[in-house]
Design a protein around this motif. Sequence first.
Motif, PDB file in Angstrom:
ATOM      1  N   PRO A 100       2.991  -1.847  -5.994  1.00 12.18           N
ATOM      2  CA  PRO A 100       2.491  -1.278  -4.941  1.00 12.18           C
ATOM      3  C   PRO A 100       2.765  -1.991  -3.696  1.00 12.18           C
ATOM      4  O   PRO A 100       3.264  -3.051  -3.647  1.00 12.18           O
ATOM      5  CB  PRO A 100       0.746  -1.617  -5.422  1.00 12.18           C
ATOM      6  N   THR A 101       2.610  -1.183  -2.380  1.00 10.75           N
ATOM      7  CA  THR A 101       2.571  -1.972  -1.161  1.00 10.75           C
ATOM      8  C   THR A 101       1.562  -2.728  -0.963  1.00 10.75           C
ATOM      9  O   THR A 101       0.434  -2.614  -1.318  1.00 10.75           O
ATOM     10  CB  THR A 101       3.142  -0.811  -0.229  1.00 10.75           C
ATOM     11  N   GLN A 102       1.579  -3.542   0.129  1.00 14.42           N
ATOM     12  CA  GLN A 102       0.585  -4.517   0.755  1.00 14.42           C
ATOM     13  C   GLN A 102      -0.469  -3.672   1.398  1.00 14.42           C
ATOM     14  O   GLN A 102      -1.567  -3.753   0.949  1.00 14.42           O
ATOM     15  CB  GLN A 102       1.054  -5.618   1.713  1.00 14.42           C
ATOM     16  N   GLN A 103      -0.021  -2.570   1.952  1.00 20.13           N
ATOM     17  CA  GLN A 103      -0.963  -1.489   2.718  1.00 20.13           C
ATOM     18  C   GLN A 103      -1.961  -0.895   1.435  1.00 20.13           C
ATOM     19  O   GLN A 103      -2.986  -0.860   1.829  1.00 20.13           O
ATOM     20  CB  GLN A 103      -0.096  -0.591   3.584  1.00 20.13           C
ATOM     21  N   GLU A 104      -1.191  -0.518   0.301  1.00 23.14           N
ATOM     22  CA  GLU A 104      -1.999   0.262  -0.743  1.00 23.14           C
ATOM     23  C   GLU A 104      -3.197  -0.848  -1.390  1.00 23.14           C
ATOM     24  O   GLU A 104      -4.082  -0.430  -1.531  1.00 23.14           O
ATOM     25  CB  GLU A 104      -1.303   0.568  -1.922  1.00 23.14           C
ATOM     26  N   TRP A 152      -8.582  -2.555  -2.249  1.00 22.86           N
ATOM     27  CA  TRP A 152      -9.746  -3.453  -2.367  1.00 22.86           C
ATOM     28  C   TRP A 152     -10.615  -3.400  -0.994  1.00 22.86           C
ATOM     29  O   TRP A 152     -11.718  -3.653  -1.391  1.00 22.86           O
ATOM     30  CB  TRP A 152      -9.133  -4.937  -2.410  1.00 22.86           C
ATOM     31  N   ASN A 153     -10.079  -2.649   0.177  1.00 24.55           N
ATOM     32  CA  ASN A 153     -11.125  -2.367   0.946  1.00 24.55           C
ATOM     33  C   ASN A 153     -12.256  -1.567   0.569  1.00 24.55           C
ATOM     34  O   ASN A 153     -13.208  -1.655   0.925  1.00 24.55           O
ATOM     35  CB  ASN A 153     -10.559  -2.108   2.334  1.00 24.55           C
ATOM     36  N   PRO A 205     -14.191  -3.745  -2.833  1.00 26.51           N
ATOM     37  CA  PRO A 205     -13.872  -5.054  -2.859  1.00 26.51           C
ATOM     38  C   PRO A 205     -14.349  -5.924  -4.295  1.00 26.51           C
ATOM     39  O   PRO A 205     -13.712  -6.900  -4.277  1.00 26.51           O
ATOM     40  CB  PRO A 205     -14.876  -5.463  -1.692  1.00 26.51           C
ATOM     41  N   ASN A 206     -14.987  -5.165  -5.000  1.00 21.14           N
ATOM     42  CA  ASN A 206     -15.585  -5.864  -6.285  1.00 21.14           C
ATOM     43  C   ASN A 206     -14.720  -5.583  -7.431  1.00 21.14           C
ATOM     44  O   ASN A 206     -14.837  -5.758  -8.684  1.00 21.14           O
ATOM     45  CB  ASN A 206     -16.889  -5.533  -6.590  1.00 21.14           C
ATOM     46  N   ALA A 207     -13.662  -4.768  -7.171  1.00 24.06           N
ATOM     47  CA  ALA A 207     -12.927  -4.198  -8.210  1.00 24.06           C
ATOM     48  C   ALA A 207     -12.118  -5.446  -8.918  1.00 24.06           C
ATOM     49  O   ALA A 207     -11.763  -6.225  -8.378  1.00 24.06           O
ATOM     50  CB  ALA A 207     -11.670  -3.232  -7.686  1.00 24.06           C
ATOM     51  N   ASN A 208     -12.052  -5.245 -10.164  1.00 17.37           N
ATOM     52  CA  ASN A 208     -11.058  -6.093 -11.334  1.00 17.37           C
ATOM     53  C   ASN A 208      -9.665  -5.946 -10.778  1.00 17.37           C
ATOM     54  O   ASN A 208      -9.357  -4.970 -10.206  1.00 17.37           O
ATOM     55  CB  ASN A 208     -11.606  -5.979 -12.624  1.00 17.37           C
ATOM     56  N   ALA A 222      -4.741 -10.114  -5.743  1.00 13.19           N
ATOM     57  CA  ALA A 222      -3.930  -8.993  -5.688  1.00 13.19           C
ATOM     58  C   ALA A 222      -2.665  -9.099  -5.070  1.00 13.19           C
ATOM     59  O   ALA A 222      -1.510  -8.875  -5.495  1.00 13.19           O
ATOM     60  CB  ALA A 222      -4.692  -7.582  -5.584  1.00 13.19           C
ATOM     61  N   LEU A 223      -2.887  -9.463  -3.841  1.00  7.57           N
ATOM     62  CA  LEU A 223      -1.874  -9.879  -2.806  1.00  7.57           C
ATOM     63  C   LEU A 223      -0.831 -10.972  -3.284  1.00  7.57           C
ATOM     64  O   LEU A 223       0.313 -10.711  -3.168  1.00  7.57           O
ATOM     65  CB  LEU A 223      -2.396  -9.959  -1.315  1.00  7.57           C
ATOM     66  N   ASN A 224      -1.450 -11.949  -3.792  1.00  5.17           N
ATOM     67  CA  ASN A 224      -0.631 -12.769  -4.416  1.00  5.17           C
ATOM     68  C   ASN A 224       0.220 -12.616  -5.634  1.00  5.17           C
ATOM     69  O   ASN A 224       1.388 -12.788  -5.737  1.00  5.17           O
ATOM     70  CB  ASN A 224      -1.489 -14.181  -4.759  1.00  5.17           C
ATOM     71  N   PHE A 225      -0.397 -11.767  -6.499  1.00  3.26           N
ATOM     72  CA  PHE A 225       0.116 -11.159  -7.546  1.00  3.26           C
ATOM     73  C   PHE A 225       1.479 -10.404  -7.178  1.00  3.26           C
ATOM     74  O   PHE A 225       2.806 -10.530  -7.658  1.00  3.26           O
ATOM     75  CB  PHE A 225      -0.640 -10.348  -8.521  1.00  3.26           C
ATOM     76  N   LEU A 226       1.371  -9.703  -5.878  1.00  2.00           N
ATOM     77  CA  LEU A 226       2.238  -8.801  -5.508  1.00  2.00           C
ATOM     78  C   LEU A 226       3.215  -9.547  -4.989  1.00  2.00           C
ATOM     79  O   LEU A 226       4.629  -9.268  -5.467  1.00  2.00           O
ATOM     80  CB  LEU A 226       1.750  -8.004  -4.438  1.00  2.00           C
ATOM     81  N   LYS A 227       3.241 -10.797  -4.438  1.00  2.00           N
ATOM     82  CA  LYS A 227       4.317 -11.595  -3.883  1.00  2.00           C
ATOM     83  C   LYS A 227       4.759 -12.193  -5.069  1.00  2.00           C
ATOM     84  O   LYS A 227       6.003 -12.699  -4.931  1.00  2.00           O
ATOM     85  CB  LYS A 227       3.558 -12.913  -3.117  1.00  2.00           C
ATOM     86  N   MET A 228       4.076 -12.258  -6.341  1.00  2.00           N
ATOM     87  CA  MET A 228       4.802 -12.802  -7.576  1.00  2.00           C
ATOM     88  C   MET A 228       5.815 -11.886  -8.137  1.00  2.00           C
ATOM     89  O   MET A 228       6.384 -12.027  -9.124  1.00  2.00           O
ATOM     90  CB  MET A 228       3.770 -13.388  -8.287  1.00  2.00           C
ATOM     91  N   GLY A 229       5.735 -10.606  -7.564  1.00  2.00           N
ATOM     92  CA  GLY A 229       6.483  -9.724  -8.145  1.00  2.00           C
ATOM     93  C   GLY A 229       5.892  -8.644  -9.349  1.00  2.00           C
ATOM     94  O   GLY A 229       6.440  -8.236 -10.011  1.00  2.00           O
ATOM     95  N   LEU A 230       4.402  -8.877  -9.365  1.00  2.00           N
ATOM     96  CA  LEU A 230       3.673  -8.175 -10.354  1.00  2.00           C
ATOM     97  C   LEU A 230       2.928  -7.089  -9.665  1.00  2.00           C
ATOM     98  O   LEU A 230       2.655  -7.153  -8.586  1.00  2.00           O
ATOM     99  CB  LEU A 230       2.595  -9.047 -11.009  1.00  2.00           C
TER     100      LEU A 230
END
Length: 84
Positions: free
Chosen positions: A37-41, A46-47, A50-53, A5-13
């Motif tokens: 979303p922000t990185q913090q969100e 996911w914290n 953690p198993n969320a799709n 999810a964080l990688n997708f955010l870095k890609m602008g998704l």
Amino acid sequence: MKSWALNFLKMGLSAIPLRPQGKEPLIPWKEYTTRLPTQQEIEKWWNAAPNANIGIITGKISGLTIIDLDGPERIETGRKLGLT
């Protein structure tokens, strides 16, 4: 999944959490059609789950358009239109 999810955010998704092995959002998602979303969100979501799709909000926010072609007739129509 959080790292994805964080990688997708870095890609602008615009990535949001979904029910594990499902497609139902775990959060109210409409605001993420107009802002990333922000990185913090993402870390908070996911914290907590953690198993969320992962779901990607399509459209202008992520620059993605999805065309769903269900069934052989629709797939053939997609081929004729150059979509597949």
